[in-house]
Design a protein around this motif. Sequence first.
Motif, PDB file in Angstrom:
ATOM      1  N   GLY A  37       0.818  -1.203   0.000  1.00 46.64           N
ATOM      2  CA  GLY A  37       0.000   0.000   0.000  1.00 46.64           C
ATOM      3  C   GLY A  37       0.850   1.251   0.000  1.00 46.64           C
ATOM      4  O   GLY A  37       2.009   1.246  -0.421  1.00 46.64           O
ATOM      5  N   SER A  38       0.281   2.339   0.502  1.00 43.52           N
ATOM      6  CA  SER A  38       0.937   3.649   0.375  1.00 43.52           C
ATOM      7  C   SER A  38       1.810   3.976   1.584  1.00 43.52           C
ATOM      8  O   SER A  38       1.580   3.490   2.690  1.00 43.52           O
ATOM      9  CB  SER A  38      -0.109   4.744   0.182  1.00 43.52           C
ATOM     10  N   ASP A  59       6.763   9.855  -2.001  1.00 40.47           N
ATOM     11  CA  ASP A  59       5.548   9.050  -1.957  1.00 40.47           C
ATOM     12  C   ASP A  59       5.909   7.645  -2.401  1.00 40.47           C
ATOM     13  O   ASP A  59       6.651   7.473  -3.382  1.00 40.47           O
ATOM     14  CB  ASP A  59       4.476   9.629  -2.882  1.00 40.47           C
ATOM     15  N   CYS A  61       4.394   3.411  -2.912  1.00 46.44           N
ATOM     16  CA  CYS A  61       3.266   2.489  -2.950  1.00 46.44           C
ATOM     17  C   CYS A  61       3.768   1.130  -3.409  1.00 46.44           C
ATOM     18  O   CYS A  61       4.532   1.042  -4.377  1.00 46.44           O
ATOM     19  CB  CYS A  61       2.158   2.994  -3.873  1.00 46.44           C
ATOM     20  N   GLU A  63       2.988  -3.170  -4.163  1.00 44.50           N
ATOM     21  CA  GLU A  63       2.063  -4.266  -4.482  1.00 44.50           C
ATOM     22  C   GLU A  63       2.849  -5.568  -4.411  1.00 44.50           C
ATOM     23  O   GLU A  63       3.946  -5.668  -4.974  1.00 44.50           O
ATOM     24  CB  GLU A  63       1.509  -4.101  -5.907  1.00 44.50           C
ATOM     25  N   GLN A 170       4.221   3.908   6.805  1.00 45.86           N
ATOM     26  CA  GLN A 170       3.155   3.280   6.021  1.00 45.86           C
ATOM     27  C   GLN A 170       1.860   4.026   6.346  1.00 45.86           C
ATOM     28  O   GLN A 170       1.496   4.166   7.512  1.00 45.86           O
ATOM     29  CB  GLN A 170       3.023   1.807   6.388  1.00 45.86           C
ATOM     30  N   THR A 171       1.188   4.534   5.307  1.00 44.38           N
ATOM     31  CA  THR A 171      -0.012   5.336   5.554  1.00 44.38           C
ATOM     32  C   THR A 171      -1.313   4.572   5.327  1.00 44.38           C
ATOM     33  O   THR A 171      -2.303   4.836   5.997  1.00 44.38           O
ATOM     34  CB  THR A 171      -0.005   6.615   4.695  1.00 44.38           C
ATOM     35  N   ASP A 172      -1.330   3.623   4.377  1.00 40.42           N
ATOM     36  CA  ASP A 172      -2.541   2.845   4.119  1.00 40.42           C
ATOM     37  C   ASP A 172      -2.146   1.537   3.446  1.00 40.42           C
ATOM     38  O   ASP A 172      -1.858   1.506   2.244  1.00 40.42           O
ATOM     39  CB  ASP A 172      -3.502   3.637   3.226  1.00 40.42           C
ATOM     40  N   ALA A 175      -4.011   0.594   0.195  1.00 42.05           N
ATOM     41  CA  ALA A 175      -4.141   1.603  -0.859  1.00 42.05           C
ATOM     42  C   ALA A 175      -3.858   1.023  -2.241  1.00 42.05           C
ATOM     43  O   ALA A 175      -3.024   0.126  -2.408  1.00 42.05           O
ATOM     44  CB  ALA A 175      -3.197   2.769  -0.592  1.00 42.05           C
ATOM     45  N   ASP A 176      -4.541   1.564  -3.224  1.00 39.99           N
ATOM     46  CA  ASP A 176      -4.323   1.218  -4.628  1.00 39.99           C
ATOM     47  C   ASP A 176      -3.148   2.052  -5.159  1.00 39.99           C
ATOM     48  O   ASP A 176      -3.031   3.233  -4.848  1.00 39.99           O
ATOM     49  CB  ASP A 176      -5.594   1.530  -5.428  1.00 39.99           C
ATOM     50  N   CYS A 177      -2.291   1.429  -5.966  1.00 42.32           N
ATOM     51  CA  CYS A 177      -1.080   2.100  -6.446  1.00 42.32           C
ATOM     52  C   CYS A 177      -1.231   2.734  -7.829  1.00 42.32           C
ATOM     53  O   CYS A 177      -0.247   3.267  -8.365  1.00 42.32           O
ATOM     54  CB  CYS A 177       0.083   1.112  -6.469  1.00 42.32           C
TER      55      CYS A 177
END
Length: 195
Positions: A37-38, A59, A61, A63, A170-172, A175-177
């Motif tokens: 995630g993000s 930033d 992200c 997967e 790690q923020t989420d 999250a979608d990348c």
Amino acid sequence: MRIAFLAAAALLAGCSQSVTDYRQQTPVLQLDQFFAGSGRAYGVLHDWRGRQTLRFTADLCGEWQQGRGDLYEVFYFSDGRVEQRHWQLQQDSQGKVSGTAGDVIGEAAGQLAGNALYWQYVLRIPYDGSTLDVTVKDWLYLIDPQNLINRTTMHKFGIKVAELTLSIQQTDAGADCTDLKRKVAEVAATQGQIL
């Protein structure tokens, strides 16, 4: 004089760390969990004198699937530069880590143990209108499930030329990348780099 030199060398050797020193430390760092995630990073680069030369935010992200991951990073430097990196990572059940990226020469290799990762690679960086290949020695320490500290030294001809301190959060994890992948592609296109 020779005895003093050997004693100093032995003392320095005794002070060096090994990633296995941290195998009992928790929480345990698993790249496919922390870099899922993000995320957001904040860093400071120092030259060989210890003087601050650059600051940046990034930033991130990630997967992952079955021990293989893609980590997308966009860096925003205090001098106005924007750069990207797309890591292709692999982590096996024994904690061995390997990775490739567009600005990494060959393959990065390292080992996880407890809350730590040590890995090493050759990075091609912009330098004085051209590029410079430096050996990167990277130590990552998981502080808690959402926070990691990264301490990096960069070497040329065996001499330390720079040091980097980086905090990653790690923020989420879910999250979608898609958006960051698009941004990485845009930055890479402006730099004429291949992802």
